[in-house]
Scaffold this motif. Structure first.
Motif, short mmCIF file in Angstrom:
data_model
loop_
_atom_site.label_atom_id
_atom_site.label_comp_id
_atom_site.label_asym_id
_atom_site.label_seq_id
_atom_site.Cartn_x
_atom_site.Cartn_y
_atom_site.Cartn_z
N ASN A 1 -74.63 59.15 -3.88
CA ASN A 1 -74.86 57.82 -3.32
C ASN A 1 -73.55 57.30 -2.73
O ASN A 1 -72.73 56.73 -3.43
CB ASN A 1 -75.37 56.86 -4.40
N TRP A 2 -73.34 57.55 -1.44
CA TRP A 2 -72.10 57.11 -0.80
C TRP A 2 -72.09 55.61 -0.57
O TRP A 2 -71.03 54.98 -0.50
CB TRP A 2 -71.92 57.83 0.53
N LEU A 3 -73.28 54.99 -0.48
CA LEU A 3 -73.36 53.56 -0.20
C LEU A 3 -73.01 52.72 -1.42
O LEU A 3 -72.31 51.71 -1.32
CB LEU A 3 -74.77 53.21 0.29
N LEU A 4 -73.48 53.17 -2.60
CA LEU A 4 -73.22 52.44 -3.85
C LEU A 4 -72.66 53.40 -4.89
O LEU A 4 -73.34 53.75 -5.86
CB LEU A 4 -74.51 51.78 -4.36
N PRO A 5 -71.42 53.84 -4.71
CA PRO A 5 -70.83 54.76 -5.70
C PRO A 5 -70.61 54.07 -7.04
O PRO A 5 -70.49 52.85 -7.11
CB PRO A 5 -69.50 55.16 -5.04
N GLN A 6 -70.57 54.88 -8.09
CA GLN A 6 -70.31 54.36 -9.43
C GLN A 6 -68.82 54.05 -9.58
O GLN A 6 -67.98 54.92 -9.35
CB GLN A 6 -70.72 55.39 -10.48
N ILE A 7 -68.49 52.82 -9.94
CA ILE A 7 -67.11 52.44 -10.19
C ILE A 7 -66.95 52.30 -11.70
O ILE A 7 -67.55 51.42 -12.32
CB ILE A 7 -66.73 51.14 -9.48
N LYS A 8 -66.14 53.18 -12.28
CA LYS A 8 -66.04 53.26 -13.73
C LYS A 8 -64.67 52.80 -14.23
O LYS A 8 -63.88 52.23 -13.48
CB LYS A 8 -66.33 54.70 -14.19
N ASP A 9 -64.40 53.07 -15.51
CA ASP A 9 -63.16 52.66 -16.15
C ASP A 9 -61.94 53.03 -15.33
O ASP A 9 -61.88 54.09 -14.70
CB ASP A 9 -63.05 53.31 -17.53
N ALA A 10 -60.94 52.14 -15.35
CA ALA A 10 -59.66 52.35 -14.67
C ALA A 10 -59.82 52.50 -13.16
O ALA A 10 -58.92 52.98 -12.48
CB ALA A 10 -58.92 53.55 -15.25
N GLY A 11 -60.96 52.09 -12.62
CA GLY A 11 -61.16 52.10 -11.18
C GLY A 11 -61.58 53.42 -10.58
O GLY A 11 -61.66 53.55 -9.35
N TYR A 12 -61.88 54.43 -11.40
CA TYR A 12 -62.36 55.70 -10.87
C TYR A 12 -63.71 55.49 -10.19
O TYR A 12 -64.58 54.81 -10.72
CB TYR A 12 -62.50 56.74 -11.98
N THR A 13 -63.87 56.08 -9.01
CA THR A 13 -65.08 55.90 -8.21
C THR A 13 -65.78 57.24 -8.01
O THR A 13 -65.15 58.24 -7.67
CB THR A 13 -64.74 55.28 -6.85
N TYR A 14 -67.11 57.24 -8.21
CA TYR A 14 -67.87 58.49 -8.16
C TYR A 14 -69.13 58.34 -7.31
O TYR A 14 -70.06 57.63 -7.70
CB TYR A 14 -68.29 58.91 -9.58
N PRO A 15 -69.20 59.04 -6.17
CA PRO A 15 -70.45 59.04 -5.41
C PRO A 15 -71.54 59.90 -6.06
O PRO A 15 -72.72 59.67 -5.85
CB PRO A 15 -70.04 59.61 -4.05
N TRP A 16 -71.12 60.91 -6.87
CA TRP A 16 -72.09 61.75 -7.57
C TRP A 16 -72.39 61.16 -8.95
O TRP A 16 -71.50 61.05 -9.79
CB TRP A 16 -71.57 63.18 -7.74
N ASN A 17 -73.65 60.79 -9.16
CA ASN A 17 -74.11 60.25 -10.44
C ASN A 17 -75.21 61.18 -10.96
O ASN A 17 -76.35 61.14 -10.50
CB ASN A 17 -74.65 58.83 -10.25
N ILE A 18 -74.85 62.06 -11.91
CA ILE A 18 -75.80 63.04 -12.44
C ILE A 18 -76.22 62.59 -13.83
O ILE A 18 -75.48 62.76 -14.81
CB ILE A 18 -75.16 64.44 -12.47
N ASP A 19 -77.39 61.98 -13.92
CA ASP A 19 -77.91 61.47 -15.19
C ASP A 19 -78.83 62.50 -15.83
O ASP A 19 -79.70 63.08 -15.16
CB ASP A 19 -78.69 60.17 -14.97
N PHE A 20 -78.67 62.69 -17.14
CA PHE A 20 -79.55 63.58 -17.89
C PHE A 20 -80.60 62.76 -18.63
O PHE A 20 -80.33 61.65 -19.07
CB PHE A 20 -78.74 64.43 -18.87
#
Length: 224
Positions: free
Chosen positions: A115-134
């Protein structure tokens, strides 16, 4: 006989030079998940803790047309509720591609992907376009799951660039990591790069090719 040796040496030298100039080397990067974000208090959201053991390990390796992602959660001693801890999500920073689960021990939750439009912004500002949920409580301790991501520009190196680290969501955790009012159920671990690929230098093969050409030249001179 000498002519045959000369021709063989020349052919081998040319092949080695061609390999040295055009080869594409497969790479593999490994990560250990030891450092986590302690959310046990409201004012401690960015405080990191490092364990003496790993709660998970990750390998991202080149395959034809993309990468294979292998995530393992060993049996660990992290405080957990009944049933042990579960990996609930894996977050990655890398190029877009086609995601496929290749192991059958777990399943992906709805919405997993890029998801390039709404990437996951996590702890310490790390940003992730890949969100792989189990799927809930399917990735238990002692299990390994594998996935592939394929597409143009998808390489292990692209997922392991400087400044990017993978992150997992470890669920079913227990006190003292249940957060304010005991409502938190998971903590986030960042992966530390444990090993980088040992890639052969193309120059090595180029030198080998030049050596073979030299052998051929010597054989030709002696035959003259």
């Amino acid at each position: 006989m000498i002519k045959l040796v000369r021709r063989t040496a020349v052919a081998a030298g040319i092949a080695a030079l061609s390999l040295a100039s055009s080869a594409s080397w497969a790479a593999s990067y490994s990560y250990d998940f030891k450092t986590f974000f302690d959310t046990s208090t409201a004012l401690d959201l960015l405080d990191t803790k490092t364990l003496s053991y790993s709660v998970a390990s990750l390998t991202i390796a080149d395959i034809t047309g993309g990468v294979q992602v292998t995530l393992t959660q060993p049996t660990n001693a992290f405080p957990s509720k009944t049933g042990g801890t579960f990996v609930e999500a894996l977050w990655l920073a890398g190029p877009n591609g086609t995601l496929k689960l290749t192991s059958s021990n777990t399943s992906l939750a709805f919405g997993s992907g890029y998801n390039w439009l709404l990437p996951q912004i996590k702890d310490a500002g790390y940003t992730y376009p890949w969100n792989i949920d189990f799927a809930s409580k399917t990735f238990a301790e002692g299990e390994t799951t594998t996935l592939t991501i394929t597409g143009s520009g998808v390489t292990a190196a692209a997922f392991s660039k400087a400044g990017t680290v993978p992150m997992i969501d470890l669920g079913n955790v227990a006190s003292p990591y249940t957060g304010l009012l005991g409502l938190n159920t998971s903590v986030h671990f960042i992966g530390a790069l444990a090993s980088t690929p040992a890639i052969p230098e193309p120059a090595t093969y180029a030198l080998m090719g030049l050596g073979l050409v030299g052998v051929a030249a010597v054989a030709r001179r002696r035959a003259a």
